[in-house]
Design an enzyme around this catalytic site. Structure first.
Site, short mmCIF file in Angstrom:
data_model
loop_
_atom_site.label_atom_id
_atom_site.label_comp_id
_atom_site.label_asym_id
_atom_site.label_seq_id
_atom_site.Cartn_x
_atom_site.Cartn_y
_atom_site.Cartn_z
N GLN A 93 0.83 -1.21 0.00
CA GLN A 93 0.00 0.00 0.00
C GLN A 93 0.86 1.25 0.00
O GLN A 93 0.51 2.27 -0.62
CB GLN A 93 -0.93 -0.01 1.21
CG GLN A 93 -2.16 0.87 1.08
CD GLN A 93 -3.12 0.36 0.02
OE1 GLN A 93 -3.06 -0.80 -0.37
NE2 GLN A 93 -3.99 1.22 -0.46
N HIS A 124 1.81 3.24 -3.20
CA HIS A 124 0.84 4.10 -3.89
C HIS A 124 1.34 5.53 -3.98
O HIS A 124 1.24 6.18 -5.01
CB HIS A 124 -0.49 4.10 -3.14
CG HIS A 124 -1.46 3.06 -3.61
ND1 HIS A 124 -1.95 3.02 -4.88
CD2 HIS A 124 -2.03 2.03 -2.95
CE1 HIS A 124 -2.78 2.01 -5.00
NE2 HIS A 124 -2.84 1.37 -3.85
N GLU A 171 -8.78 3.37 6.25
CA GLU A 171 -9.39 3.10 4.95
C GLU A 171 -9.43 1.60 4.69
O GLU A 171 -10.47 1.02 4.36
CB GLU A 171 -8.58 3.80 3.86
CG GLU A 171 -9.09 3.53 2.45
CD GLU A 171 -8.14 4.07 1.39
OE1 GLU A 171 -8.61 4.24 0.24
OE2 GLU A 171 -6.95 4.30 1.68
N HIS A 172 -8.28 0.95 4.81
CA HIS A 172 -8.18 -0.51 4.68
C HIS A 172 -7.74 -1.05 6.03
O HIS A 172 -6.72 -0.62 6.57
CB HIS A 172 -7.15 -0.91 3.63
CG HIS A 172 -7.34 -0.28 2.29
ND1 HIS A 172 -6.68 0.88 1.91
CD2 HIS A 172 -8.11 -0.64 1.23
CE1 HIS A 172 -7.03 1.20 0.68
NE2 HIS A 172 -7.90 0.30 0.24
N ASP A 206 -8.25 -4.02 -4.08
CA ASP A 206 -7.74 -2.93 -4.91
C ASP A 206 -7.94 -3.22 -6.39
O ASP A 206 -8.20 -2.31 -7.18
CB ASP A 206 -6.25 -2.71 -4.64
CG ASP A 206 -5.99 -1.63 -3.61
OD1 ASP A 206 -6.95 -1.02 -3.13
OD2 ASP A 206 -4.81 -1.40 -3.29
N HIS A 263 -48.96 28.15 8.12
CA HIS A 263 -48.96 26.72 8.31
C HIS A 263 -50.30 26.25 8.88
O HIS A 263 -50.86 25.24 8.44
CB HIS A 263 -47.83 26.30 9.27
CG HIS A 263 -46.48 26.25 8.65
ND1 HIS A 263 -45.85 27.35 8.12
CD2 HIS A 263 -45.61 25.21 8.48
CE1 HIS A 263 -44.67 27.01 7.66
NE2 HIS A 263 -44.50 25.71 7.87
#
Length: 428
Positions: free
Chosen positions: A253, A256, A321-322, A355, A414
């Site tokens: 990861q 990235h 996230e993961h 992914d 109303h």
């Protein structure tokens, strides 16, 4: 860093060197300028910014049918087969998700009928990042669920210097129109519309800091999926953890982006030290070590916790996230977790599979947003809207309390609207 306090009993074997949330470049002013100019000058501004930021001189932005077919014909056969494998899995999961979204209509009280419908959006813009590598899974994750949801028209934008295979990926995923526009100017073009690019109702897909800021600024008149920060992976492990596997997954990861946040949360001190040494060992031979190594140095962390309860508490604060679970009974442990983007249960479930191709979506909440939202899914492209209808008995049920409430609030208009139907009913 988290806005929530870290448990005092958490010890950092390796602490992150920088705060990812504080390192965003000061892009707000530039993005505001881009949006304003695209709104007032249309394609001319898009062309100018494409030349300035992407070094691309384009006389037109849209990819033609011939160019789409050409990109497809040049796609390596195995790459096409793998892309179609991913598309099939993502489509099947999205179709199952769609099947779970029921429409309802109930009579909540005698004569009072309430319901909701699920209506696909008319036009969606999918931003497909170019990035350091040709991320062929990116168009699959944003375009395929949109088509499954029944979106009327899917617009894809990708940087003009993106690999030609990305055009083929957009085509295979079902994009109705594809434009060679990247960055904040792509978000602006899809948000406000230009001579070439139609205005969309919602924009989805991750991007760099400029894309993220542009999405933030256009939100309101146009919907967005979420504001995505740098990617994240955290692994929860006990004494059964495998140092080599954990280090491999963290670095997978980390490659990235140099701002990727990676971490191990463990109850085992020996494992913590072994992973620290293993990461350094693997970086020596990793071809993407320049990126992954900087991410690890700046944002990598190893947190040692005294017990499982503290490990879970810190994980829920991070809301990664993961989130991978490498514990003795991973399925039982996973049921105790509440905050994450996507959960990977057991050592066989690598983030890499999601992914690329296993079927769950890889566009997920970051920077703690997993505490309040999930990731991209078929429901992102559908609006659930309510309706109601009343018969005469329904008026008798709801009009009197509505009249009284309106009167107590001092809202005479109303009160009259609530009373009119009851008065006419009683007159009949």
């Amino acid at each position: 860093m988290s806005r929530l306090p870290i448990p005092e009993t958490v010890t950092f074997i390796k602490a992150p060197g920088r705060d990812a949330a504080a390192d965003n470049a000061p892009v707000e002013k530039l993005v505001a300028e881009v949006i304003a100019r695209v709104e007032s000058e249309g394609d001319a501004a898009v062309a100018e910014y494409s030349a300035r930021f992407d070094k691309a001189e384009l006389s037109r932005f849209e990819v033609t049918a011939e160019e789409r077919e050409q990109a497809l014909s040049r796609l390596d056969p195995q790459t096409r087969a793998d892309t179609e494998f991913a598309i099939a899995n993502v489509r099947a999961f999205a179709e199952a998700q769609l099947g779970s979204m029921s429409e309802i209509e109930i009579e909540i009280r005698l004569g009072v009928h309430l319901g909701h419908r699920n209506i696909p959006l008319e036009r969606v813009g999918c931003y497909v990042p170019g990035g350091r590598y040709p991320l062929l899974s990116a168009p699959v994750m944003s375009i395929v669920p949109a088509k499954v949801a029944g979106v009327g028209e899917v617009i894809a934008c990708l940087p003009p210097n993106a690999h030609e295979a990305m055009i083929a990926g957009c085509h295979l995923s079902g994009a109705d129109r594809i434009f060679r526009i990247g960055g904040a100017q792509a978000i602006a073009a899809m948000a406000v519309g230009t001579e070439s690019v139609p205005a969309v109702d919602k924009i989805v897909g991750p991007g760099n800091a400029f894309v993220n800021e542009a999405k933030r600024q256009i939100f309101g008149p146009v919907g967005i999926d979420q504001l995505a920060g740098p990617s994240e992976i955290f692994i929860l492990a006990d004494h059964t953890g495998d140092a080599e596997m954990i280090a491999t997954d963290l670095l997978a990861q980390a490659e990235h982006d140099t701002r990727t946040r990676v971490g191990l949360i463990t109850t085992d001190a020996a494992l913590a030290k072994a992973v620290l040494a293993e990461v350094d060992r693997q970086l020596e031979t990793l071809s993407t070590a320049a990126t992954a190594g900087q991410a690890w140095r700046d944002y990598g962390e190893i947190a040692l916790c005294p017990d499982e309860a503290t490990m879970i508490a810190y994980s829920d604060i991070v809301a990664a996230e993961h989130l991978q679970v490498h514990t003795e009974d991973a399925k039982a442990f996973a049921r105790r977790l509440s905050h994450y983007g996507s959960l990977f249960i057991g050592t066989n479930a690598s983030v890499v599979y999601s992914d690329k191709c296993c079927g769950t979506n890889h566009t997920l909440p970051t920077m703690g947003a997993g505490r309040y939202t999930g990731g991209l899914w078929v429901g992102t492209y559908i609006k659930t809207v309510t309706h109601q209808w009343l018969d005469e008995e329904g008026i008798r049920q709801v009009a009197p309390p509505a009249v009284r409430q309106s009167a107590s609030e001092g809202l005479e208009g109303h009160r009259r609207a609530a009373a009119l139907r009851l008065e006419r009913l009683q007159a009949r």
